[in-house]
Enzyme design. Structure first.
Site, PDB file in Angstrom:
ATOM      1  N   HIS A  51      -9.202  -3.568  -1.772  1.00  0.00           N
ATOM      2  CA  HIS A  51      -8.200  -2.762  -1.073  1.00  0.00           C
ATOM      3  C   HIS A  51      -8.629  -1.289  -1.033  1.00  0.00           C
ATOM      4  O   HIS A  51      -8.574  -0.648   0.024  1.00  0.00           O
ATOM      5  CB  HIS A  51      -6.852  -2.932  -1.789  1.00  0.00           C
ATOM      6  CG  HIS A  51      -5.721  -2.170  -1.190  1.00  0.00           C
ATOM      7  ND1 HIS A  51      -4.640  -2.791  -0.602  1.00  0.00           N
ATOM      8  CD2 HIS A  51      -5.489  -0.830  -1.076  1.00  0.00           C
ATOM      9  CE1 HIS A  51      -3.797  -1.858  -0.151  1.00  0.00           C
ATOM     10  NE2 HIS A  51      -4.288  -0.662  -0.433  1.00  0.00           N
ATOM     11  N   GLU A  52      -9.061  -0.754  -2.180  1.00  0.00           N
ATOM     12  CA  GLU A  52      -9.405   0.675  -2.233  1.00  0.00           C
ATOM     13  C   GLU A  52     -10.687   0.976  -1.458  1.00  0.00           C
ATOM     14  O   GLU A  52     -10.778   1.996  -0.765  1.00  0.00           O
ATOM     15  CB  GLU A  52      -9.539   1.144  -3.687  1.00  0.00           C
ATOM     16  CG  GLU A  52      -8.272   0.995  -4.528  1.00  0.00           C
ATOM     17  CD  GLU A  52      -7.015   1.551  -3.868  1.00  0.00           C
ATOM     18  OE1 GLU A  52      -7.114   2.541  -3.112  1.00  0.00           O
ATOM     19  OE2 GLU A  52      -5.931   0.981  -4.082  1.00  0.00           O
TER      20      GLU A  52
ATOM     21  N   HIS B 271     -10.069   1.269   2.104  1.00  0.00           N
ATOM     22  CA  HIS B 271      -9.571   2.600   2.483  1.00  0.00           C
ATOM     23  C   HIS B 271     -10.726   3.551   2.805  1.00  0.00           C
ATOM     24  O   HIS B 271     -10.636   4.359   3.724  1.00  0.00           O
ATOM     25  CB  HIS B 271      -8.751   3.219   1.348  1.00  0.00           C
ATOM     26  CG  HIS B 271      -7.297   2.850   1.356  1.00  0.00           C
ATOM     27  ND1 HIS B 271      -6.473   3.130   2.419  1.00  0.00           N
ATOM     28  CD2 HIS B 271      -6.516   2.256   0.424  1.00  0.00           C
ATOM     29  CE1 HIS B 271      -5.244   2.716   2.133  1.00  0.00           C
ATOM     30  NE2 HIS B 271      -5.235   2.171   0.933  1.00  0.00           N
TER      31      HIS B 271
ATOM     32  N   CYS C 156       0.849  -1.184   0.000  1.00  0.00           N
ATOM     33  CA  CYS C 156       0.000   0.000   0.000  1.00  0.00           C
ATOM     34  C   CYS C 156       0.892   1.244   0.000  1.00  0.00           C
ATOM     35  O   CYS C 156       1.871   1.295   0.740  1.00  0.00           O
ATOM     36  CB  CYS C 156      -0.885  -0.007   1.247  1.00  0.00           C
ATOM     37  SG  CYS C 156      -1.925   1.455   1.402  1.00  0.00           S
TER      38      CYS C 156
HETATM   39 ZN    ZN Z   1      -3.642   1.271  -0.022  1.00  0.00          ZN
END
Ligand code: ZN
Length: 196
Positions: A151-152, A155, A109
């Site tokens: 993953h995004e 966030h 990341c």
């Molecule tokens: Zn990330």
């Protein structure tokens, strides 16, 4: 804006649930410019995704692009189900994970620089979101694209990959390159004492 503007782990903005954007906001020059800035920052990093909290903006917006595979072998592309994904924008996403098999791969990341770790992810997802024109879109994705989306969107929900990684597999990129690059994930899990 440049790479140095990417917020690093430890900043509370990465632990704040991002707020949704209205259609009017999405179409505003401010957000349209922000999308262009995020595209530039992601490409410069380089990365395959960037979420707005990573540049200090707790809003439900992320950009994704996965076109450069020159560093991977055909075999690696195949096992990761990594196919080319053109630039796209996801706003106010809802993600639905396909039940069943997960895939375990090394993940990193831009907000946790110099480290990587093994993260299990759903192999297949469906995302309902708005695009940069504030139109609703449905994205069906598998493999690496599904991983990037998870993953995004994590966030945007205050979650980092380190929250989902098998902890003993967190390592420096230097160790990864020196000891594990090209090895299969099972070998990494077996040797580092983390059996999922
Ligand atoms: Zn990330």
């Amino acid at each position: 804006m440049h790479k140095l503007d990417i917020v690093q782990v430890g900043d509370p903005v990465l632990r704040q649930v991002a707020r949704e954007l209205s259609k009017e906001e999405i179409l505003s020059p401010e957000i349209q410019n922000l999308i262009q800035d995020m595209k530039t920052i992601m490409r410069a990093a380089p990365g395959v995704g960037l979420a707005a909290p990573q540049i200090g903006r707790p809003i439900q917006l992320a950009v994704i692009e996965d076109m450069d595979h020159t560093h991977l072998t055909a075999e690696q592309l195949l096992e990761r189900e990594r196919y080319k994904v053109p630039f796209h924008v996801i706003i106010n996403p809802r993600i639905y994970l396909e039940e069943g098999e997960t895939a375990e791969f090394m993940e990193g990341c831009l907000s946790v620089p110099s480290f990587v770790g093994v993260v299990p992810r759903a192999k297949s997802v469906r995302v309902v979101c708005l695009n940069e024109r504030a139109e609703q879109v449905v994205i069906e994705a598998r493999g690496w694209h599904a991983r990037i989306l998870q993953h995004e969107i994590d966030h945007l929900n205050a979650t980092l990959y380190i929250d989902r990684a098998f902890l003993p597999t967190i390592m420096t990129e230097e160790s990864y390159v020196k000891l594990w690059k090209g090895k299969n994930i099972k070998e990494i899990l077996d040797n580092l004492g983390s059996i999922p």
